[in-house]
Design an enzyme around this catalytic site. Structure first.
Site, PDB file in Angstrom:
ATOM      1  N   CYS A 113      98.155 -42.375 171.024  1.00 33.03           N
ATOM      2  CA  CYS A 113      98.282 -42.848 169.636  1.00 33.03           C
ATOM      3  C   CYS A 113      99.187 -41.944 168.790  1.00 33.03           C
ATOM      4  O   CYS A 113      99.579 -42.328 167.686  1.00 33.03           O
ATOM      5  CB  CYS A 113      96.916 -42.991 168.979  1.00 33.03           C
ATOM      6  SG  CYS A 113      95.806 -44.062 169.902  1.00 33.03           S
ATOM      7  N   HIS A 246      97.932 -42.756 161.344  1.00 36.54           N
ATOM      8  CA  HIS A 246      97.586 -43.616 162.480  1.00 36.54           C
ATOM      9  C   HIS A 246      96.461 -44.558 162.067  1.00 36.54           C
ATOM     10  O   HIS A 246      95.497 -44.152 161.419  1.00 36.54           O
ATOM     11  CB  HIS A 246      97.155 -42.748 163.665  1.00 36.54           C
ATOM     12  CG  HIS A 246      96.613 -43.536 164.802  1.00 36.54           C
ATOM     13  ND1 HIS A 246      97.266 -44.644 165.290  1.00 36.54           N
ATOM     14  CD2 HIS A 246      95.480 -43.398 165.529  1.00 36.54           C
ATOM     15  CE1 HIS A 246      96.554 -45.145 166.285  1.00 36.54           C
ATOM     16  NE2 HIS A 246      95.469 -44.414 166.444  1.00 36.54           N
ATOM     17  N   ASN A 276      93.546 -51.036 166.066  1.00 32.93           N
ATOM     18  CA  ASN A 276      94.262 -49.834 166.499  1.00 32.93           C
ATOM     19  C   ASN A 276      95.268 -50.226 167.586  1.00 32.93           C
ATOM     20  O   ASN A 276      94.868 -50.594 168.686  1.00 32.93           O
ATOM     21  CB  ASN A 276      93.242 -48.822 167.027  1.00 32.93           C
ATOM     22  CG  ASN A 276      93.883 -47.526 167.492  1.00 32.93           C
ATOM     23  OD1 ASN A 276      95.105 -47.425 167.609  1.00 32.93           O
ATOM     24  ND2 ASN A 276      93.054 -46.547 167.775  1.00 32.93           N
TER      25      ASN A 276
HETATM   26  N1  ACO Z   1      78.861 -53.899 167.707  1.00 40.58           N
HETATM   27  C1  ACO Z   1      77.580 -53.677 167.436  1.00 40.58           C
HETATM   28  N2  ACO Z   1      76.963 -52.532 167.766  1.00 40.58           N
HETATM   29  C2  ACO Z   1      77.677 -51.584 168.373  1.00 40.58           C
HETATM   30  C3  ACO Z   1      79.036 -51.767 168.686  1.00 40.58           C
HETATM   31  C4  ACO Z   1      79.638 -52.989 168.325  1.00 40.58           C
HETATM   32  N3  ACO Z   1      80.933 -53.271 168.567  1.00 40.58           N
HETATM   33  N4  ACO Z   1      79.488 -50.668 169.298  1.00 40.58           N
HETATM   34  C5  ACO Z   1      78.467 -49.795 169.369  1.00 40.58           C
HETATM   35  N5  ACO Z   1      77.365 -50.353 168.820  1.00 40.58           N
HETATM   36  C6  ACO Z   1      76.034 -49.782 168.663  1.00 40.58           C
HETATM   37  C7  ACO Z   1      75.747 -48.702 169.686  1.00 40.58           C
HETATM   38  O1  ACO Z   1      75.321 -49.269 170.908  1.00 40.58           O
HETATM   39  C8  ACO Z   1      74.678 -47.917 169.005  1.00 40.58           C
HETATM   40  O2  ACO Z   1      73.450 -48.600 169.156  1.00 40.58           O
HETATM   41  P1  ACO Z   1      72.078 -47.802 169.411  1.00 40.58           P
HETATM   42  O3  ACO Z   1      71.904 -46.947 168.196  1.00 40.58           O
HETATM   43  O4  ACO Z   1      71.093 -48.900 169.556  1.00 40.58           O
HETATM   44  O5  ACO Z   1      72.336 -46.996 170.641  1.00 40.58           O
HETATM   45  C9  ACO Z   1      75.053 -47.993 167.532  1.00 40.58           C
HETATM   46  O6  ACO Z   1      75.949 -49.107 167.414  1.00 40.58           O
HETATM   47  C10 ACO Z   1      75.730 -46.746 167.019  1.00 40.58           C
HETATM   48  O7  ACO Z   1      76.742 -46.363 167.947  1.00 40.58           O
HETATM   49  P2  ACO Z   1      77.638 -45.111 167.697  1.00 40.58           P
HETATM   50  O8  ACO Z   1      78.615 -44.981 168.815  1.00 40.58           O
HETATM   51  O9  ACO Z   1      76.778 -43.922 167.360  1.00 40.58           O
HETATM   52  O10 ACO Z   1      78.383 -45.599 166.408  1.00 40.58           O
HETATM   53  P3  ACO Z   1      79.257 -44.762 165.407  1.00 40.58           P
HETATM   54  O11 ACO Z   1      78.641 -44.788 164.088  1.00 40.58           O
HETATM   55  O12 ACO Z   1      79.684 -43.442 165.963  1.00 40.58           O
HETATM   56  O13 ACO Z   1      80.554 -45.677 165.333  1.00 40.58           O
HETATM   57  C11 ACO Z   1      82.803 -45.742 166.161  1.00 40.58           C
HETATM   58  C12 ACO Z   1      81.336 -45.867 166.501  1.00 40.58           C
HETATM   59  C13 ACO Z   1      83.184 -46.838 165.192  1.00 40.58           C
HETATM   60  C14 ACO Z   1      83.628 -45.860 167.420  1.00 40.58           C
HETATM   61  C15 ACO Z   1      83.015 -44.377 165.480  1.00 40.58           C
HETATM   62  O14 ACO Z   1      82.495 -43.332 166.266  1.00 40.58           O
HETATM   63  C16 ACO Z   1      84.449 -44.108 165.224  1.00 40.58           C
HETATM   64  O15 ACO Z   1      85.044 -44.698 164.374  1.00 40.58           O
HETATM   65  N6  ACO Z   1      85.050 -43.164 165.951  1.00 40.58           N
HETATM   66  C17 ACO Z   1      86.449 -42.910 165.880  1.00 40.58           C
HETATM   67  C18 ACO Z   1      87.009 -43.450 167.092  1.00 40.58           C
HETATM   68  C19 ACO Z   1      88.299 -44.158 166.920  1.00 40.58           C
HETATM   69  O16 ACO Z   1      88.721 -44.582 165.868  1.00 40.58           O
HETATM   70  N7  ACO Z   1      88.942 -44.276 168.029  1.00 40.58           N
HETATM   71  C20 ACO Z   1      90.161 -44.937 168.115  1.00 40.58           C
HETATM   72  C21 ACO Z   1      90.905 -44.400 169.245  1.00 40.58           C
HETATM   73  S1  ACO Z   1      91.256 -42.767 169.001  1.00 40.58           S
HETATM   74  C22 ACO Z   1      92.511 -42.709 168.054  1.00 40.58           C
HETATM   75  O17 ACO Z   1      93.233 -43.623 167.899  1.00 40.58           O
HETATM   76  C23 ACO Z   1      92.680 -41.413 167.412  1.00 40.58           C
END
Ligand code: ACO
Length: 319
Positions: A113, A246, A276
């Protein structure tokens, strides 16, 4: 001598796919969950026969058109991609062939990215050295090909697309400062840990991510590297007209803008509509904001990328 943007272009495949549509395809998710955690409402997903070099071609044609530069006059072509058509030849060579250019330096950059910031910084150095005069720099991805559609925590985040810029030697500014960094000790928090070996996929060919670790890392380094390029150019971050970070997640984008003291209305956001798109995200957003008239000639624009590796980089330029 500066390297100056003379054209921008982009390409998004097909029609936008909404969060509801993903849920209706059997992914256990909801519009409410995706929007509240990421800000993403739609993304574009390429049809199976569409490749990243085809998206790169469309974006490049539009950028060349705006720059009024003929493809045969390019002497440098760099494509940033993690989802090339083939293991080799590079997408840059495939694009060169499709454009009908012969003889330019052409190669791909793999910095996920952060790929576009890497590619544009490299092109800047080629031009400033005097060795090259007209560069085409592209970010093009079909991330939908490396997503595990059973993994709801990652598959809802990404989309496909391409963005391109033409960069030319100029006495007017120009790219003012660039900074590129990487820390390979964090390779495990975002990766596609597979390979093709003797005709078989070995390891895991899908994108895997520790979302929370990525989130924290991205917010920290995006603020740091922005301050680094601003200091190098002698420009306060509050003097920046437009921030194009990004486009991974609205919460990362907002946290970065806040740390830098850049108001929300000076931050270009496309993640809500594009998802993304990895190396394509920054040039896609740049193209949109140039074409709709927000970014004007003479304004200061700060571009930022962060991605797997981990890699990150920033570019401060006067448009
Ligand atoms: N829909 C519904 N529920 C979901 C989904 C979904 N698509 N995905 C995960 N969940 C659930 C999980 O299973 C979990 O359930 P549980 O509590 O019953 O186990 C719950 O939601 C929370 O999951 P987490 O992974 O803890 O959620 P978090 O609040 O961390 O959000 C996310 C996840 C959105 C990915 C966040 O961590 C984030 O934004 N991270 C940054 C990552 C990113 O942007 N990456 C892009 C690529 S990297 C880059 O480009 C730099």
């Amino acid at each position: 001598m500066y390297a100056r943007l003379s054209g921008v272009g982009s390409c998004l495949p097909g029609k936008p796919v909404s969060n509801e549509e993903l849920a209706s395809r059997g992914i256990d998710t909801s519009d409410e969950w995706i929007v509240s955690r990421t800000g993403i409402r739609t993304r574009y997903l390429a049809a199976p026969e569409v490749t990243s070099s085809q998206l790169a071609l469309e974006a490049s044609r539009r950028a060349l058109d705006m720059a009024d530069v003929r493809a045969e006059d390019l002497d440098l072509i760099i494509v940033a991609t993690s989802t090339p058509d083939f293991i080799f030849p590079s997408n840059a060579c495939l694009l060169q062939g499709k454009l009908g250019n012969k003889g330019a330096t052409a190669f791909d950059v793999q910095a996920v990215c952060a790929g576009f910031t890497y590619a544009l910084s490299i092109a800047d150095k080629f031009i400033r050295s005097g060795s090259h005069k007209k560069a085409l720099v592209v970010g093009a991805e079909v991330f939908s090909r490396i997503l595990d559609w059973q993994d709801r925590a990652t598959c809802v985040l990404f989309g496909d697309g391409a963005g391109a810029v033409v960069l030319e030697a100029s006495e007017k500014p120009g790219i003012l400062a660039t900074a590129l960094h990487a820390d390979g000790s964090h390779n495990d928090i975002l990766n596609v840990p597979g390979q093709v070996c003797s005709g078989t996929v070995v390891g895991d060919p899908f994108l895997r991510m520790d979302g929370q670790a990525v989130f924290k890392f991205a917010v920290r380094v995006l603020a740091e590297v922005a301050e680094e390029v601003c200091a190098a150019a002698g420009v306060a971050s509050t003097e920046v007209d437009w921030l194009i970070p990004h486009q991974a997640n609205i919460r990362i984008i907002e946290a970065t803008g806040k740390k830098l003291g850049i108001d929300r209305d000076r931050v270009i956001v496309t993640v809500d509509r594009h998802g993304n798109t990895s190396a394509a995200s920054v040039p896609l957003a740049l193209d949109e904001a140039v074409r709709d008239g927000r970014i004007k000639r003479g304004q200061k624009v700060l571009l930022e990328g962060v991605g797997g590796g981990f890699t990150w980089g920033a570019i401060l330029l006067e448009f």
